[in-house]
Design an enzyme around this catalytic site. Structure first.
Site, PDB file in Angstrom:
ATOM      1  N   ALA A  63       0.870  -1.168   0.000  1.00 57.04           N
ATOM      2  CA  ALA A  63       0.000   0.000   0.000  1.00 57.04           C
ATOM      3  C   ALA A  63       0.911   1.223   0.000  1.00 57.04           C
ATOM      4  CB  ALA A  63      -0.869  -0.006   1.243  1.00 57.04           C
ATOM      5  N   GLY A 106       0.642  -4.881   0.939  1.00 59.14           N
ATOM      6  CA  GLY A 106      -0.609  -4.971   0.193  1.00 59.14           C
ATOM      7  C   GLY A 106      -0.421  -5.581  -1.189  1.00 59.14           C
ATOM      8  N   GLU A 109      -0.636  -9.148  -0.599  1.00 61.30           N
ATOM      9  CA  GLU A 109      -2.030  -9.504  -0.288  1.00 61.30           C
ATOM     10  C   GLU A 109      -2.900  -9.528  -1.549  1.00 61.30           C
ATOM     11  OE1 GLU A 109      -2.267  -6.495   2.868  1.00 61.30           O
ATOM     12  OE2 GLU A 109      -2.937  -8.127   4.176  1.00 61.30           O
ATOM     13  N   GLU A 129       4.642  -5.380   7.276  1.00 55.15           N
ATOM     14  CA  GLU A 129       3.797  -4.368   7.933  1.00 55.15           C
ATOM     15  C   GLU A 129       4.165  -4.085   9.387  1.00 55.15           C
ATOM     16  OE1 GLU A 129       2.699  -6.524   5.727  1.00 55.15           O
ATOM     17  OE2 GLU A 129       1.047  -5.722   4.541  1.00 55.15           O
TER      18      GLU A 129
END
Ligand code: COA
Length: 245
Positions: A63, A106, A109, A129
């Site tokens: 992200a 992300g 993911e 993270e």
């Protein structure tokens, strides 16, 4: 269709989406989330196979940290990435991630949310993270466990282990490793194979395979739908005619 953060190529039976924010290693920002939602809407409206990849030798470096830093509790509860990745996971027809280079945070993911992953030799999966003071809240904490088992998942999530292409292949996280310059060719060949199956059969198989727990009744109901389909009769007639020739 070409948008700011993703490049989208549409074909009759598939859509190819290339994450394209080279200046930020394809980090997933709000604009990319919105554009990927548009892709999902189009695929829900007219189901096709999806091939997701990243430009410039990176799948996605997570992200967008500059945006994450300023997000608060309310935005976490909106599940900005988790809702998108769930939507991708629930797309009607199979999805394939072709991972070249980093798939971190992300980005990892997003790859975990796809049905099948292919890797180039430089593919690297990881969830750093906690090093940023947050958790991997968009699926890694449960999808990765389903994909590689709790032991390896905890090594990735808690101990910062990165899975290289060989690890990922050995663990079954990726279906195959192909040279970067041939990765998309291999991914398209995989989509070609899936595309030869009955679309409704593929769609219901994905739905049933993703249903939690044991579910014999759901399987029977899905089969009942398929047993009535013209496509099934045609395919079986073709097989039997071939046998008789
Ligand atoms: N969010 C925002 N920007 C990011 C980013 C992210 N997740 N990942 C990379 N970038 C930006 C960098 O800030 C840098 O910007 P700059 O050129 O303006 O300085 C640019 O992308 C290139 O990154 P850089 O770190 O210089 O590239 P690299 O090839 O040396 O390293 C990575 C690549 C992926 C290993 C490294 O960028 C990285 O660790 N990224 C963060 C990974 C992460 O923690 N993800 C989890 C997020 S929840």
């Amino acid at each position: 269709m070409s948008t700011a953060t993703v490049q989208v190529e549409e074909a009759e039976d598939r859509v190819v989406v290339t994450l394209h924010r080279p200046q930020a290693r394809n980090a997933i920002n709000a604009a990319m989330v919105a554009e990927l939602h548009e892709v999902c809407a189009a695929l829900e409206e007219r189901p096709r196979l999806l091939l997701l990849t990243g430009a410039g030798g990176t799948f996605a470096a997570g992200a967008d940290i500059a945006e994450l830093r300023d997000r608060d509790r309310e935005q976490a509860l909106q599940g900005i990435n988790s809702r998108l990745f769930d939507r991708i996971a629930r797309l009607p027809l199979p999805t394939v991630a072709a991972v070249d280079g980093y798939a971190l945070g992300g980005g990892a993911e997003l790859a975990y949310a796809c049905d099948i992953r292919l890797a180039s030799p430089t593919a690297t999966f990881g969830n750093p993270e906690p090093g940023l003071g947050i958790l991997a809240a968009a699926g890694a904490c449960w999808r990765l466990r389903d994909l590689v088992g709790a032991s390896v998942a905890k090594q990735v999530l808690l101990a910062g282990r990165r899975l290289d292409a060989d690890d990922a292949y050995r663990l079954g996280l990726v279906a195959e490793i192909a040279p970067a310059e041939e990765l998309l060719k291999h991914a398209h060949a995989l989509l070609d194979r899936m595309g030869r199956s009955g679309p409704l059969a593929l769609r219901l198989t994905k739905l049933v395979a993703d249903a939690p727990g044991g579910h014999p009744v759901i399987d029977d109901l899905a089969q009942a739908i398929l047993f009535e389909s013209e496509d099934k009769r045609t395919r079986m007639d073709t097989f039997l005619a071939g046998k008789r020739r």
